[in-house]
Enzyme design. Structure first.
Site, short mmCIF file in Angstrom:
data_model
loop_
_atom_site.label_atom_id
_atom_site.label_comp_id
_atom_site.label_asym_id
_atom_site.label_seq_id
_atom_site.Cartn_x
_atom_site.Cartn_y
_atom_site.Cartn_z
N ASP A 1 0.00 18.94 2.71
CA ASP A 1 -0.37 19.41 3.70
C ASP A 1 -1.35 18.65 4.64
OD1 ASP A 1 0.49 21.23 5.78
OD2 ASP A 1 -1.68 22.19 5.71
N GLU B 1 2.63 14.94 4.47
CA GLU B 1 2.84 15.32 5.84
C GLU B 1 1.83 14.73 6.72
OE1 GLU B 1 2.65 18.91 9.22
OE2 GLU B 1 1.28 18.47 7.47
#
Length: 485
Positions: free
Chosen positions: A232, A262
């Site tokens: 993340d 990400e």
């Protein structure tokens, strides 16, 4: 026989906080295997600041996988640790890899307030200080009293963070950087420096932070048996961190641990620069491709489909591209909302599932629907495309990207996958026909469209060409029509 790999993101933002997702996943494992799913990305499994109501991204205790009474509950939004481990086991018994969501950028929900000297900074210009230094009340002491030191006795204090967004003393929300700290460099340049995202922002220049992160990840892999990670908030974390983190965790676990990051940036050059700096230790989600889908759908026929892959990661570095249409961040109501319009979804999924390049990811919200926004699932369509990907999408690829409103491609198939081979035609306008080569081995064979868009079958000529067609604003996926016995 090697099958094409396909990930499913097995959650959406507005799932009910009923603790049933892990159990549902255990039941769905055989169906996912049959559908052609080879990897599942699961939501954060650890306790968030809102306990059973938390989607997991407000990370509180990474060692609490729904085992301890903390933040008002034992279970997480998705279930208990026992349920989680059972779901992983059920998936892996079906040969499906499990990728765990890793949120290491910040922590939220501290147990105690600390007095810390800090300066307020401009939200849109992170190097611009606002006002004088003062002592604030910072929620930065994490002691995890409900866990009582099980698995780890590491506690967090303000020295492990570089900033926060709340001063308890004045009940004021702003971005505060702690005195003597600096924002981590080598992060995304949005807002000049996009180190700070939310909550208590972890200071990755502190060696204790790196050591604890590796220690936790090694424990997590051994405790759960997961096969890899979804990383993340990469744009908010120094590039050196995930590079070194992944290397260490792989060394200490002896596992390959496929990982995808990400990094939310639509510039492929930025993504390529990031990949280079992390020595390509991870893949990245293809944000530029998602953006192209979004804009093509909004254009309602005015987008030049010949350019659908321009500036994308899958075009530039297909080996490190995880392609997707939508996810939990792009769905309606979320911070990065850029929902691909319903009419374009069949085209977009054909573009990620039926071509040679990229590791595609199917979104739970597209597959099962999003009741919160009255969005119906496309399970029937996606099951057809997944079946074609699993059985037919192999062999040399021939592209016919020669018309702004109608494009197509073929796959010739290969010997390893009997009766493989396909043809796809997409149109965002009036429809059209493509004369495309699919292979002389199909001469005389009849092909039909599995989507049902094109009603009439076509016959391949003696040279291996077919006149494949598609109707208005649709996708047609042609496969060899089985002979009735």
């Amino acid at each position: 026989m090697v099958e094409n790999g396909t990930i499913m993101q097995y959650f959406e933002w507005y799932l009910p906080s009923d603790g049933k997702l892990w159990k549902q996943l255990s039941e769905d494992a055989p169906k996912l295997k049959t559908a052609g799913i080879t990897g599942v990305w699961l939501p954060p499994a650890y306790k968030g600041a809102l306990g059973a109501e938390d989607s997991g991204y407000s990370a509180y205790d990474l060692y609490d996988l729904g085992e301890f009474r903390q933040k008002g509950s034992v279970r997480t939004k998705y279930g208990t640790k026992k349920d989680y481990l059972a779901a992983i086991d059920a998936l892996q018994k079906k040969g499906i890899n499990v990728y765990a969501d890793v949120v290491l950028d910040h922590k939220i929900g501290a147990d105690e307030v600390e007095a810390v000297s800090a300066q307020e900074f401009n939200e849109n210009s992170r190097y611009q200080m606002v006002g004088e230094s003062r002592v604030i009340g910072a929620w930065t002491k994490f002691t995890f009293p409900g866990r009582k030191g099980k698995y780890s006795d590491f506690t967090w204090n303000w020295k492990h963070f570089d900033g926060i967004d709340w001063d308890q003393n004045r009940a004021k929300q702003a971005i505060f950087k702690f005195t003597g700290k600096e924002w981590n460099e080598d992060v995304d340049k949005e807002n000049q420096n996009y180190d700070y995202l939310m909550g208590a922002d972890i200071d990755f220049s502190n060696p204790e932070v790196f050591e604890e992160a590796v220690r936790w990840a090694v424990w997590y892999v051994k405790e759960t048996g997961v096969d890899g990670f979804r990383l993340d908030a990469c744009k908010h974390i120094p590039t050196s961190f995930y590079r070194d983190f992944l290397t260490k965790v792989r060394e200490q676990t002896g596992r390959e641990l496929f990982s995808v990051g990400e990094y939310w940036n639509g510039n492929v050059n930025t993504l390529m620069e990031y990949l280079a700096k992390i020595n390509k230790e991870a893949s990245l989600f293809d944000i530029p491709l998602h953006n192209n889908f979004y804009y093509a759908a909004k254009a309602e026929g005015a987008f030049d489909l010949r350019r659908i892959f321009d500036g994308t990661l899958v075009q530039t570095d297909p080996m490190h591209a995880v392609t997707f249409v939508d996810n939990h961040d792009t769905q309606p109501g979320q911070s990065l909302e850029s929902w691909v319009a319903d009419w374009f979804k069949p085209l977009a999924y054909a573009l990620i599932l039926l071509r040679r390049d990229g590791y595609p990811c199917v979104f739970y919200g597209d597959y099962n629907g999003i009741p919160h926004d009255k969005i119906k699932g496309k399970k029937q369509l996606l099951d057809k495309l997944l079946k074609v990907r699993k059985a037919k999408a192999y062999g040399p690829q021939h592209d016919y990207f020669d018309d702004p409103d109608c494009i197509g491609w073929t796959r010739e198939g290969d010997e390893e996958h009997p009766d493989s081979g396909l043809a796809v035609v997409l149109s965002d306008g009036r429809g059209g026909t493509k004369r495309m080569y699919i292979g002389k081995q199909f001469a005389g064979a009849h092909f039909s469209d599995v989507t049902g868009n094109a009603k009439y079958n076509i016959k391949i000529d003696h040279e291996g060409f077919g006149e494949f067609y598609v109707n208005r604003a649709a996708a047609a996926v042609w496969v060899r029509k089985e002979t009735k016995r």
